[in-house]
Design an enzyme around this catalytic site. Structure first.
Site, mmCIF file in Angstrom:
data_model
loop_
_atom_site.group_PDB
_atom_site.id
_atom_site.type_symbol
_atom_site.label_atom_id
_atom_site.label_comp_id
_atom_site.label_asym_id
_atom_site.label_seq_id
_atom_site.Cartn_x
_atom_site.Cartn_y
_atom_site.Cartn_z
ATOM 1 N N CYS A 133 9.718 3.673 1.472
ATOM 2 C CA CYS A 133 9.018 2.407 0.771
ATOM 3 C C CYS A 133 8.126 1.678 1.560
ATOM 4 O O CYS A 133 8.350 0.871 2.494
ATOM 5 C CB CYS A 133 10.236 1.463 0.617
ATOM 6 S SG CYS A 133 9.767 -0.126 -0.432
ATOM 7 N N CYS A 149 8.191 -2.021 1.493
ATOM 8 C CA CYS A 149 9.369 -2.610 2.186
ATOM 9 C C CYS A 149 9.162 -2.803 3.723
ATOM 10 O O CYS A 149 9.518 -3.579 4.421
ATOM 11 C CB CYS A 149 10.758 -1.923 1.833
ATOM 12 S SG CYS A 149 11.312 -1.400 0.304
ATOM 13 N N ASP A 150 8.637 -1.798 4.388
ATOM 14 C CA ASP A 150 8.343 -1.113 5.722
ATOM 15 C C ASP A 150 7.130 -1.214 6.402
ATOM 16 O O ASP A 150 7.196 -1.310 7.647
ATOM 17 C CB ASP A 150 9.328 0.069 6.056
ATOM 18 C CG ASP A 150 10.710 -0.052 5.554
ATOM 19 O OD1 ASP A 150 11.243 -1.041 5.581
ATOM 20 O OD2 ASP A 150 11.381 1.048 5.262
#
Ligand code: NAP
Length: 322
Positions: free
Chosen positions: A147, A150-151
């Site tokens: 992701c 997200c990261d």
């Protein structure tokens, strides 16, 4: 577990969608029962995909971030605090056509369901497809990610690799150019599957390079990712590329096997919802990634879990009135 009685609400799944629906329906005094999944299964373990991530920095309310597993433990405790009952089990069979709805745990061949419920909230999530390499699993959360939203932030000025050749891979690659020094897309063929517009954008972006006709044979690194070993599918030659982050973007699969043939799905297998979280089966609601292949965020999953609980409550009230 209370046996025999027909439950008001049963929730399948314990990611942000399932647990938020549990919090809301418990607070509405519906005494929900959550089947949270089984720890033995990596694909539908309790807590969902956030159990496989490390730092979560985009969930509102955590100014300094929160660890994915910590967030899920906290949501679970919050649901239990209001009276949600949580079983570490998975459903083996459901009968959505019966009234009340039947749910089996364990032996799916016994005639009588283990549980009966007036409403069912499906929050079984989706799985990121993975390459299936041992070191990929070991380094998940330590440089391997599924992701970028997200990261990506953790890879500022780093070398990043994205694996895949579809729209997801290019979307991730384009997003990651905001952070990374370089983004290399490793694809197993010479043609991309992604839409023309995404291809044009990626080709125009100076930070993005491509390694064509290449399959990943290993993820390198001890405690964190340091690179990838790839094989040229034409020559068979293997080479290493250095990378701090590897984003696997080869597609997702919703966890819907349990409902096959009993509920409407789209062509990719995601549950179809309408007017909020309603499915085509009365009393059955779906929330989170099992019905969302667009946003796939913890916060959107939690939001739809809230919607499902409110809609289940209204459905139960309408049953009581008739
Ligand atoms: P996808 O279209 O199925 O593409 C998956 C890609 O991963 C393909 O290029 C495939 O290679 C590759 N792949 C699959 N298994 C692999 C393996 N084991 N090893 C190496 N490579 C592998 O999946 P997606 O990109 O997630 O997209 C899913 C759907 O969502 C599509 O309809 C897409 O258009 C849509 N979507 C749209 C957007 C957007 O419009 N912005 C963004 C994301 C997704 P091959 O090409 O060789 O099969």
């Amino acid at each position: 577990m209370e046996s025999g009685a027909v439950r008001d609400v049963v929730i399948l799944g314990s990611g942000p969608a399932g647990l938020t629906s549990a919090i809301y329906s418990a607070r509405a005094d519906l005494r929900p029962l959550v089947l949270e999944g089984e720890p033995s299964s990596s694909s539908d373990q309790p807590g969902g995909q956030l159990m496989l991530t490390t730092e979560v920095e985009n969930f509102p309310g955590f100014a300094h971030g929160v660890l994915g597993p910590e967030l899920m433990v906290s949501m679970r405790a919050q649901a239990e605090r209001f009276g949600a009952e949580i079983l570490t089990e998975r459903a083996s069979r459901v009968d959505l056509a019966s009234t009340p709805i039947g749910i089996w745990i364990g032996d799916r061949d016994v005639p009588e369901p283990t549980l009966k419920t007036k409403t069912l909230i499906i929050a079984t999530g989706a799985r990121s497809l993975m390459l299936g390499i041992e070191n990929e699993a070991r380094l998940l959360g330590y440089g391997v990610s599924t992701c970028a939203t997200c990261d990506g932030f953790f890879f500022r000025d780093k070398q990043i690799v994205v694996v895949g050749g579809g729209d997801s891979a290019l979307e991730e690659a384009l997003f990651l150019t905001k952070f990374g020094d370089s983004v290399t897309v490793v694809h197993r063929r010479k043609e991309l599957r992604a839409s023309k517009i995404m291809q044009d954008r990626a080709f125009r972006n100076e930070k993005i390079a491509f390694r064509w006709d290449s399959v990943v044979v290993d993820v390198l690194g001890g405690e964190r990712v340091t690179g990838l070993r790839i094989r040229d599918v034409n020559t068979g030659e293997e080479s290493d590329i250095s990378a701090d982050g590897v984003f696997v973007a080869i597609g997702h699969a919703p966890s819907t096997e349990l409902f096959a043939g009993q509920i409407d799905t789209d062509e990719a297998g995601y549950l179809v919802t309408h007017d909020g979280t309603r499915t085509n089966v009365p009393g059955v609601f779906a929330c989170g990634d099992v019905q969302d292949h667009v946003y796939r965020q913890a916060v959107t999953a939690a939001g739809s879990g809230c919607m499902a609980a409110i809609e289940a409550e209204r459905y139960l009230s309408s049953l009581a009135e008739t």
